[in-house]
Design a protein around this motif. Structure first.
Motif, PDB file in Angstrom:
ATOM      1  N   GLN A 237      18.898  22.474 -44.572  1.00  0.00           N
ATOM      2  CA  GLN A 237      19.208  21.050 -44.557  1.00  0.00           C
ATOM      3  C   GLN A 237      20.279  20.696 -45.589  1.00  0.00           C
ATOM      4  N   VAL A 238      20.930  19.588 -45.379  1.00  0.00           N
ATOM      5  CA  VAL A 238      21.913  19.093 -46.331  1.00  0.00           C
ATOM      6  C   VAL A 238      21.243  18.920 -47.702  1.00  0.00           C
ATOM      7  N   TYR A 239      21.909  19.411 -48.744  1.00  0.00           N
ATOM      8  CA  TYR A 239      21.392  19.413 -50.106  1.00  0.00           C
ATOM      9  C   TYR A 239      20.182  20.344 -50.282  1.00  0.00           C
ATOM     10  N   GLY A 240      20.033  21.311 -49.385  1.00  0.00           N
ATOM     11  CA  GLY A 240      18.924  22.251 -49.492  1.00  0.00           C
ATOM     12  C   GLY A 240      19.262  23.453 -50.359  1.00  0.00           C
ATOM     13  N   ASP A 241      18.319  24.383 -50.422  1.00  0.00           N
ATOM     14  CA  ASP A 241      18.443  25.577 -51.262  1.00  0.00           C
ATOM     15  C   ASP A 241      18.508  26.837 -50.415  1.00  0.00           C
TER      16      ASP A 241
END
Length: 333
Positions: A237-241
């Motif tokens: 996901q966007v801004y995920g790790d």
């Protein structure tokens, strides 16, 4: 004592059973351990094939993971007594003797009491994969029980993977994992995976996106490496790790990761040993102590696929290098 010596860098047949001098306690905080088992890890086969971190010290004894009985203690040891059962990840990189042997020494700060519920073979299989998965998910990935995370773990039936599934579930995450066979699918479901993705038949990115209602997973953990690292970016996901235990290839494209503003982390649990960071080695022994409680309370388990005699280390390395192992391989001593 009997030990497996790596006589040169090369194929598995460079591992030879030999008689060597017994190690002795060199500092007042060291313990002498009679090893009962040694775990076998991919780092062992890599060092055997390309050379240890101290190539001028050949022959060398490999094996980072060990479990055994304390046979003697230094004058200032307070954590253990003679007869205690211990497990640890220490040595085997070229500078300090590894655990493919009957005896070894270790500073008491770097060892933990063996989980009572595990055999010595199971205990010896656990440390490196436990520390790798714990640091990757909890330290690098900041996996929080309150976050309701969706986690993708590559190669969930492997040594690191099957432990990572369990640790992620302990933090309340939903877990998807990639697998290569129906037998491995059954195995990963047995250790808690919510979704087993047969990557040979199914696009794992599409599966992960569908599983998360179009969002992508909040954390992806790569234990395979190569181009799979880049292929995983759109599943997050966007801004995920995304976390990997391998070095990315030189030709990797970071465009998707940058566009999605992913946080990328490396996990190398050998760093404390390689850099001589005593504080971090102590932190790792504390993790093993906490994991021992999880084992003994039935919240965590380790899967040993096959146990070899010490003299059969060559066969064990040959099998590990096939790349199709479920769980871990162990030498019994």
């Amino acid at each position: 004592m009997k030990a497996i010596l790596m006589t040169a860098a090369g194929a598995p047949n460079v591992l030879q059973l030999a008689d060597v001098n017994e190690p002795t306690i060199q500092s007042p905080t060291e313990i002498l351990v009679r090893l009962r088992a040694a775990g076998i890890n991919p780092i062992d086969t890599k060092l055997r094939s390309r050379g240890t971190f101290q190539p001028d010290r050949l022959p060398s004894i490999l094996g980072c993971d060990g479990a055994g009985i304390v046979e003697a203690i230094g004058a200032d040891v307070t954590k253990f007594k003679v007869g205690d059962a211990v497990y640890f990840c220490n040595g085997g990189l070229g500078s300090h003797q590894g655990n493919y042997a009957e005896l070894t020494t270790i500073d008491e700060k770097f060892a933990a009491h063996k989980p009572q519920s595990l055999s010595f073979e199971e205990a010896a299989a656990a440390p490196l994969v436990l520390l790798t998965a714990w640091e990757a998910l909890y330290d690098r990935g900041r996996l929080d029980a309150s976050a309701s995370a969706h986690v993708l773990i590559h190669a969930g039936a492997g040594g690191v993977g099957h432990v990572a599934i369990q640790l992620a579930k302990l933090r309340g995450a939903k877990v998807a994992t990639t697998i290569g066979s129906e037998a491995k699918a059954r195995f990963v479901r047995g250790v808690g995976a919510d979704l087993a993705i047969a990557y040979k038949q199914t696009d794992f990115v599409e599966a992960a996106i569908a599983w998360t209602n179009g969002e992508g997973v909040s954390l992806a953990f790569d234990t395979v490496g190569g181009k799979l690292i880049e292929q995983t970016f759109p599943a997050v996901q966007v801004y995920g790790d995304i976390i990997t235990i391998l070095e990315p290839p030189a030709d990797i494209s970071w465009k998707v990761a940058r566009t999605r503003n992913l946080r990328f982390s490396f996990e190398l649990m050998l760093t404390p040993m390689l850099l001589g960071r005593v504080d971090l080695q102590v932190h790792q022994s504390n993790i093993l102590t906490e994991c021992a409680q999880l084992f003994d309370s039935g919240k965590l388990k380790i899967h040993v696929s096959e146990v070899f005699q010490l003299a059969d280390a060559t066969k064990a390395h040959q099998l590990l290098e096939t790349g199709s192992i479920t769980g871990k391989l162990v030498l019994t001593i």
